[in-house]
Write an enzyme that holds these catalytic residues in place. Structure first.
Site: not given
Length: 236
Positions: A32-35, A88, A102-103, A110, A128
């Site tokens: 998940s997430g923007s990347t 991920d 978990g942001g 995940e 990061k």
């Protein structure tokens, strides 16, 4: 600035997919997430015949939507508990490949999908990349908790040393953020985390805690897209 960051994410994601998603793989975990937007974009550039033979296991409502929008075969981890590789993102990664995740509030799914994989690969941008967890990510360790127990858990987390731990509140509605699993989230800053594995154990032992956003001794390799267009690779 934003475009540089997006380019960095894309570089890392594309290289990770190219090097770790093999033609022989039949089940691939997608985080998940923007990347991960760039991970899915690269997967869609693969041979359509290969994708037709592959099942993709998402870790959140977001990644499920990306995969379905791309016309890919989507499965659940309970259907496909043996995953070839999971790719991920992360909120922060230390020098030992421990990560905070978990942001986006999806770290329970995940972690399940990451642990089900033969290989877990992290993709992120240069922001990061840390030596010690807590250097860059100041929001705290995300902790998913059963709704009825959140206040009890919060007090215990504060007594463990995270005085500023708090319930994560929603932005566009009154009340707390609710995860895909119907739980609440506590964000617990611990400063620099010298021993994330031990902290993970201590938090996980609190009754009412569902999952902790510390991913320790799980990732095999991490890709960080840099501002100059290069990709830094970290392995154990």
């Amino acid at each position: 600035m934003t475009s540089l960051i997006e380019q960095a994410k894309q570089k890392a994601a594309y290289q990770a997919v190219d090097e770790h998603v093999l033609p022989s793989h039949r089940v691939i975990g997608v985080g998940s997430g923007s990347t991960v937007v760039h991970v899915v974009a690269r997967l869609l550039q693969r041979d359509p015949e290969l994708n037709a033979k592959t099942v993709f296991v998402p870790t959140s409502f977001q990644s499920r939507g990306l995969l379905l929008d791309g016309g890919l075969n989507v499965g659940d981890v309970d259907q496909y508990p043996d995953i070839d590789v999971t790719i991920d993102g992360a909120d922060e990664v230390d020098s030992q490949l421990n990560a905070i995740k978990g942001g986006g509030g999806a770290h329970l799914q995940e972690k399940v999908v990451a642990e089900a994989a033969k290989k877990f690969v992290i993709v992120a941008d240069y922001r990061k990349n840390s030596k010690i967890l807590g250097e860059q990510w100041k929001q705290g360790v995300p902790i998913e908790v059963a709704p009825f127990a959140w206040r009890v858990v919060l007090v215990k987390i504060q007594n463990m040393g995270s005085k500023d731990a708090k319930l994560r509140m929603a932005v566009a509605k009154a009340g707390p953020v609710v995860t895909d699993n119907g739980n609440f989230l506590i964000d617990a800053p611990f400063g620099l985390i010298q021993d994330p594995a031990n902290l993970l154990k201590d938090i996980k032992l609190i009754t009412g805690v569902v999952e902790v956003g510390l991913f320790c001794n799980m990732a095999e390799i991490a890709y960080f897209g840099n501002e100059d267009g290069s990709v830094a690779i970290r392995t154990k």
